[in-house]
Design a protein around this motif. Structure first.
Motif, PDB file in Angstrom:
ATOM      1  N   ASP A   1      28.278  17.098 -16.500  1.00  0.00           N
ATOM      2  CA  ASP A   1      28.044  16.904 -14.656  1.00  0.00           C
ATOM      3  C   ASP A   1      28.732  17.581 -13.906  1.00  0.00           C
ATOM      4  O   ASP A   1      28.187  18.209 -13.008  1.00  0.00           O
ATOM      5  CB  ASP A   1      27.938  15.412 -14.153  1.00  0.00           C
TER       6      ASP A   1
ATOM      7  N   ASP B   1      30.989  16.345  -7.895  1.00  0.00           N
ATOM      8  CA  ASP B   1      31.056  15.245  -8.856  1.00  0.00           C
ATOM      9  C   ASP B   1      32.307  14.347  -9.152  1.00  0.00           C
ATOM     10  O   ASP B   1      32.359  13.403  -9.610  1.00  0.00           O
ATOM     11  CB  ASP B   1      30.888  15.761 -10.444  1.00  0.00           C
TER      12      ASP B   1
ATOM     13  N   HIS C   1      28.893  11.325  -6.080  1.00  0.00           N
ATOM     14  CA  HIS C   1      28.030  10.865  -5.934  1.00  0.00           C
ATOM     15  C   HIS C   1      28.065   9.281  -6.747  1.00  0.00           C
ATOM     16  O   HIS C   1      28.383   9.242  -6.948  1.00  0.00           O
ATOM     17  CB  HIS C   1      26.202  10.885  -7.001  1.00  0.00           C
ATOM     18  N   HIS C   2      29.672   9.074  -6.414  1.00  0.00           N
ATOM     19  CA  HIS C   2      30.651   7.901  -6.614  1.00  0.00           C
ATOM     20  C   HIS C   2      30.313   7.094  -5.591  1.00  0.00           C
ATOM     21  O   HIS C   2      30.257   7.267  -4.465  1.00  0.00           O
ATOM     22  CB  HIS C   2      31.844   8.190  -7.917  1.00  0.00           C
TER      23      HIS C   2
ATOM     24  N   GLY D   1      25.924  14.360  -9.439  1.00  0.00           N
ATOM     25  CA  GLY D   1      26.893  15.071  -8.897  1.00  0.00           C
ATOM     26  C   GLY D   1      26.676  16.667  -8.840  1.00  0.00           C
ATOM     27  O   GLY D   1      25.942  17.594  -8.073  1.00  0.00           O
TER      28      GLY D   1
ATOM     29  N   ASP E   1      24.581  12.266 -17.392  1.00  0.00           N
ATOM     30  CA  ASP E   1      25.167  11.419 -16.736  1.00  0.00           C
ATOM     31  C   ASP E   1      24.170  10.319 -16.832  1.00  0.00           C
ATOM     32  O   ASP E   1      24.219   9.020 -16.251  1.00  0.00           O
ATOM     33  CB  ASP E   1      25.936  11.481 -15.456  1.00  0.00           C
TER      34      ASP E   1
HETATM   35 ZN    ZN Z   1      28.634  12.761 -11.920  1.00  0.00          ZN
END
Ligand code: ZN
Ligand code: C5P
Ligand code: C5P
Ligand code: C5P
Length: 473
Positions: free
Chosen positions: A37, A84, A109-110, A136, A168
């Motif tokens: 990703d 990411d 996206h975390h 990401g 992912d």
């Molecule tokens: Zn990721």
């Protein structure tokens, strides 16, 4: 571009703000994560920056921590674009920002840490699930669409965004959902991507038919799975030419009629062997094919493509994976394939080791410590494969440890969707339990990781066990 024109309208405003800041930057350092990703995130963002005429360099980091962020700051770029990763490290990033080291732009996206920052594109900020609805590479793609220039709309980059999402593991049996679905639609409309219902086994493009069936582990069919002679016998009994010129054919070599014959025989065999109906259903799923790639190569199928990329980035060769993504690839592809053979051997040996050694059970979780037997950069993938195998109890999350140098331990954790619905949030568990022993961590509710000092394993486990217990009670 109007926000509504973005494939993910809820993120359109944030994407535009990030794009506008990048356009006026003098020079941009693009920093990304070392997995499939992260690589596709970098490839999407780098292509979009180049097309918009924005001068930039790309670096990869195994992990974004105080040390690597300080190294990035020392490069003295005016603007740093994090893809990411970055959201989980906003506390450290903010210190550099306030000192005037660089202006951060984040497409991630975390789970975000505090404090928030001005140019921040993250699905979780708009109520979109970062573990299952946007990766990401998806966030980078949303940014790329906002960066579109006179020479195109960047929709051709949707294929790489789908490789990132699948890398992912965001595709369930029914395929990609949510914001990811809008990206798929863009790719299909741009003519770079095909979505269809197909046999859902890993290796449709490259594996000879016996290997395709023998190695399929998600649905166990007695007498075929893990059984070379059984798989060959099954194929020989079919009314299909399974060999051509003495060579086994692959799934991609079969025509529609031959594929239907094989799928229906496989299902009949599964039924006859007593495989439960809900498992049999998962033999068929949604496939994503990159139409500009050559049939029969790892690059044609997004799932095989993502494994190829992990095989480079997780072995300190992200440079090779990036070139493969960017298309100018003859020498890079040969090197990536060599790395892939090594990666596959490591995954299979690692999984075998876990199955042989077994896991240790605590009240609310189960764990194994691979020491130096599994490379810390792939212990998370092995933990995920173990979590999906019968070796592991699906009612508890799995925590895996591996040595990281002489002084640290890498921790990886994996749960199930069902546990997440019951309240499990591994991102919080990894962050809090690691911080309690002087480490750090984060990630997603269903999959997260951390780094802790060597010697703190048992204290970490005790805290993690308690946190998981609280979440699930
Ligand atoms: Zn990721
Ligand atoms: O850093 P990053 O976000 O790329 O990693 C996500 C990780 O979470 C991957 O290793 C993926 O296999 C794992 N994952 C999972 N189950 C899900 C979603 C993601 O194990 N449902
Ligand atoms: O390596 P990567 O994380 O992309 O692998 C994703 C999934 O693909 C694994 O969990 C595994 O089930 C499958 N896989 C496989 N054979 C390989 C590599 C991956 O079946 N050689
Ligand atoms: O390394 P692993 O595959 O276990 O990572 C699972 C998820 O946790 C990934 O999304 C990764 O980016 C995240 N992670 C993190 N902080 C760490 C380690 C992993 O946010 N220290």
């Amino acid at each position: 571009m109007a926000a509504a024109d973005n494939p993910v309208p809820d993120l359109g405003g944030r994407a535009r703000a990030c794009a506008d800041r990048l356009r006026v930057a003098d020079r941009v350092l693009l920093a990304s994560h070392i997995d499939a990703d992260g690589l596709t995130s970098a490839a999407v963002a780098s292509s979009a920056l180049a097309r918009a005429g924005i001068d930039h360099e790309v670096v990869f980091e195994k992990q974004l921590d105080a040390e690597s962020i300080a190294g990035i700051a020392a490069r003295e770029f005016e603007v740093v674009l994090f893809t990411d990763f970055g959201s989980g490290q906003l506390d450290v990033i903010a210190d550099h920002e306030s000192r005037g080291d660089f202006v951060p732009v984040v497409a991630d996206h975390h789970q975000p840490a505090d404090p928030d920052t001005e140019f921040h594109l993250n699905p979780l900020l708009e109520g979109i699930d970062g573990a299952s609805e946007l990766s990401g590479a998806g966030a980078s793609y949303v940014l790329a669409r906002a960066l579109e220039g006179s020479d195109g709309d960047n929709r051709d980059l949707a294929g790489l965004a789908v490789v990132g999402a699948v890398g992912d593991m965001q595709d369930g049996g029914g395929g990609l959902v949510g914001a990811n679905e809008a990206i798929v639609a863009d790719g299909v409309a741009a003519g770079v991507l095909e979505e269809r219902t197909d046999l859902d086994l890993y290796g449709r493009q490259t594996r000879p038919l016996p290997k395709l069936l023998e190695y399929a582990s998600d649905v166990r069919i007695p007498g075929i799975s893990n059984d070379e002679a059984g798989a060959i016998g099954f194929l020989r009994d079919l009314d299909v030419d399974v060999k051509r010129d003495g060579e086994w054919r692959r799934w991609v070599d079969l025509d529609g009629e031959e594929r239907r014959t094989l799928v229906s025989a496989l299902m009949q065999r599964a039924v006859a062997s007593g495989v439960p109906a809900d498992r049999i259903e998962t033999l068929v799923g949604t496939s994503y094919t990159l139409l500009d790639e050559e049939p029969g190569t790892e690059l044609r199928d997004v799932s095989e493509f993502s494994t190829l990329l992990n095989a480079t980035a997780r072995y300190e060769r992200a440079d090779v994976g990036l070139v493969v993504c960017l298309g100018d690839r003859d020498a890079a592809l040969a090197e990536a394939r060599r790395l892939l053979r090594n990666h596959r051997r490591n995954l299979s040996e690692g999984l075998q080791w876990v199955k042989t050694e077994g896991v240790t059970h605590e009240e609310h979780l189960q764990w194994f410590d691979a020491g130096s037997r599994i490379r810390e950069t792939i212990v998370g993938i092995v933990a995920g494969m173990a979590a999906g195998s019968p070796a592991v109890d699906r009612s508890k999350p799995v925590i895996a440890f591996a040595e990281k140098g002489d002084t640290e331990l890498k921790v990886s954790s994996r749960g199930t969707e069902r546990l997440v619905r019951q309240g499990l949030d591994l991102s919080a568990v990894m962050r809090e339990a690691s911080r309690s022993v002087g480490g750090d961590g984060g990630g997603h509710d269903v999959a997260a990781g951390a780094t802790i000092p060597v010697g703190e394993r048992d204290a970490f486990l005790a805290t993690a066990d308690e946190l998981v217990g609280d979440q699930l009670s």
